[in-house]
Write an enzyme that holds these catalytic residues in place. Structure first.
Site, PDB file in Angstrom:
ATOM      1  N   ARG A  44     -53.717  -1.091 -33.277  1.00  0.00           N
ATOM      2  CA  ARG A  44     -52.791  -0.557 -32.257  1.00  0.00           C
ATOM      3  C   ARG A  44     -52.327   0.804 -32.735  1.00  0.00           C
ATOM      4  NH1 ARG A  44     -47.810  -3.517 -29.229  1.00  0.00           N
ATOM      5  NH2 ARG A  44     -49.626  -4.218 -28.055  1.00  0.00           N
ATOM      6  N   HIS A  80     -54.970  -0.390 -22.672  1.00  0.00           N
ATOM      7  CA  HIS A  80     -54.573  -1.662 -23.306  1.00  0.00           C
ATOM      8  C   HIS A  80     -55.593  -2.719 -22.859  1.00  0.00           C
ATOM      9  CE1 HIS A  80     -52.287  -4.541 -25.371  1.00  0.00           C
ATOM     10  NE2 HIS A  80     -51.155  -4.525 -24.709  1.00  0.00           N
ATOM     11  N   GLN A 126     -55.123  -6.603 -23.220  1.00  0.00           N
ATOM     12  CA  GLN A 126     -54.168  -7.131 -22.248  1.00  0.00           C
ATOM     13  C   GLN A 126     -54.863  -7.422 -20.917  1.00  0.00           C
ATOM     14  OE1 GLN A 126     -50.608  -7.626 -22.639  1.00  0.00           O
ATOM     15  NE2 GLN A 126     -51.048  -8.790 -20.790  1.00  0.00           N
ATOM     16  N   ASP A 135     -45.236  -2.416 -15.268  1.00  0.00           N
ATOM     17  CA  ASP A 135     -45.074  -2.297 -16.720  1.00  0.00           C
ATOM     18  C   ASP A 135     -43.822  -1.476 -16.960  1.00  0.00           C
ATOM     19  OD1 ASP A 135     -45.545  -2.307 -19.478  1.00  0.00           O
ATOM     20  OD2 ASP A 135     -46.957  -0.617 -19.393  1.00  0.00           O
ATOM     21  N   CYS A 176     -47.223  -7.222 -18.484  1.00  0.00           N
ATOM     22  CA  CYS A 176     -47.765  -7.453 -19.829  1.00  0.00           C
ATOM     23  C   CYS A 176     -46.668  -7.831 -20.825  1.00  0.00           C
ATOM     24  CB  CYS A 176     -48.539  -6.234 -20.301  1.00  0.00           C
ATOM     25  SG  CYS A 176     -47.523  -4.766 -20.577  1.00  0.00           S
ATOM     26  N   ARG A 211     -53.405 -14.008 -23.810  1.00  0.00           N
ATOM     27  CA  ARG A 211     -53.792 -13.028 -24.824  1.00  0.00           C
ATOM     28  C   ARG A 211     -54.571 -13.739 -25.930  1.00  0.00           C
ATOM     29  NH1 ARG A 211     -50.929  -8.314 -25.415  1.00  0.00           N
ATOM     30  NH2 ARG A 211     -52.583  -7.821 -26.894  1.00  0.00           N
TER      31      ARG A 211
END
Ligand code: CP
Ligand code: NVA
Length: 321
Positions: free
Chosen positions: A106, A133, A136, A229, A269, A297
């Protein structure tokens, strides 16, 4: 055999994305049925999971998933490694790939992941960067599939900060699955032209489509899936006050959900900021599937790791051919 990496959503073709999601369904039903990270005897292969930004879900789901697959997670928290400040990405990759079975990272700039992958003979996975992402999105697609059946042909509206990593990934992964992806945000906060162009190219192959608009109602109209988000992504904290005003008209509240299909599902998310990008009655209400999304996930990333190791010739996962 060429090593396979997953740096952005379109690193999987439509057929490959479907194969990973099928495997995720299989591993969700039988969590220990694939052991691509088991070594000889009781030995376990290590996967490095590096965080330049904080995390709850990504950290826990990768740590748990790597263990489930027979491996040992090595979690490197923000500030714990020399990468990027005392040592180049290239040199870090050349060290890590001699010791670990895969590298999950990340970070901020996507180019770092590209440089890591270019210097690694083991799979590199993007666990979120400023632009994408993709892990996700595998979880999101798995969740929508569970609730709606087939993905192809469904319409998905993403409303809010349409220039962030989630917006880009919804566009790219959504059209890869053959979905009609509509993205709405204020002027100046819409996806970059090259992301839209790439999404349109993939949509032309899969039968999906792309709509980018400043009109949230146009994006939401009759949508099967509604997503949003945070308005303040990691690294944008200094812009917080301005952003909370900027995106005010793009909040997903009951009135916004009423514009979508009556049986629309809601995705986020997480972490979520109730009263900003989503109202409490929506995220905690009957249309919300965010807890399934968070759980998935784990299953989606296990499938991804197993698939990457198999397709890179570094493990054998039964049933993948
Ligand atoms: N959705 C997500 O990536 O959560 P974390 O930041 O907690 O990992
Ligand atoms: N867009 C958010 C996603 C967090 C999982 C961020 O980058 O902070």
């Amino acid at each position: 055999m060429t090593v396979r990496h997953f740096l952005k959503d379109t690193d999987l073709t439509p057929a490959e994305q479907a194969e990973v999601l099928d495997l995720a369904v299989r591993l969700k039903a039988a969590p220990y049925s694939a052991q691509p990270l088991a070594g000889e005897g009781s030995a376990r292969k290590t996967v490095a999971v590096i965080f330049d930004k904080t995390s709850t879900r990504t950290r826990v789901s990768f740590a748990t998933g790597i263990s489930d697959l027979g491996g040992a997670p090595l979690i490197i928290n923000p500030g714990e490694a020399q990468i990027g400040h005392k040592e180049s990405v290239e040199d870090t990759a050349k060290v890590l790939e001699r010791m670990v079975a895969a590298i999950v990272w990340r970070t901020g700039a996507h180019q770092g992941l590209v440089d890591m992958a270019a210097n690694s003979r083991v799979p590199v996975v993007n666990a979120l960067c400023d632009d994408y992402h993709p892990c996700q999105l595998l979880a999101d697609l798995l969740t929508v599939r569970e609730h709606k059946g087939e993905l192809a042909g469904l319409s998905l509206a993403y409303v809010g900060d349409a220039a962030n990593n989630m917006a880009n990934s919804y566009l790219l992964a959504g059209v890869t699955a053959g979905m009609h992806v509509r993205v709405a945000g204020p002027d100046g906060y819409l996806p970059a032209a090259e992301i839209v162009a790439e999404a349109e190219k993939v949509a032309a192959e899969t039968g999906g489509s792309v709509l980018v608009t400043t009109d949230a109602s146009a994006a939401l109209a009759g949508a099967d899936v509604v997503a949003t988000d945070t308005w303040v992504s990691m690294g944008q904290e200094s812009e917080k006050a301005a952003r909370l005003t900027l995106f005010r008209d793009y909040s997903v509240d009951a009135a916004a959900m009423a514009k979508a299909a009556p049986d629309a599902v809601f995705l986020h998310c997480l972490p979520a900021y109730r009263g900003y990008e989503v109202s409490a009655d929506v995220i905690d209400g009957p249309q919300s599937i965010v807890w399934d999304e968070a759980e998935n996930r784990l299953h989606a990333q296990k499938a991804l790791l197993a698939w990457l190791l198999h397709r890179s010739g570094q493990a054998v996962v039964d049933g993948l051919g």
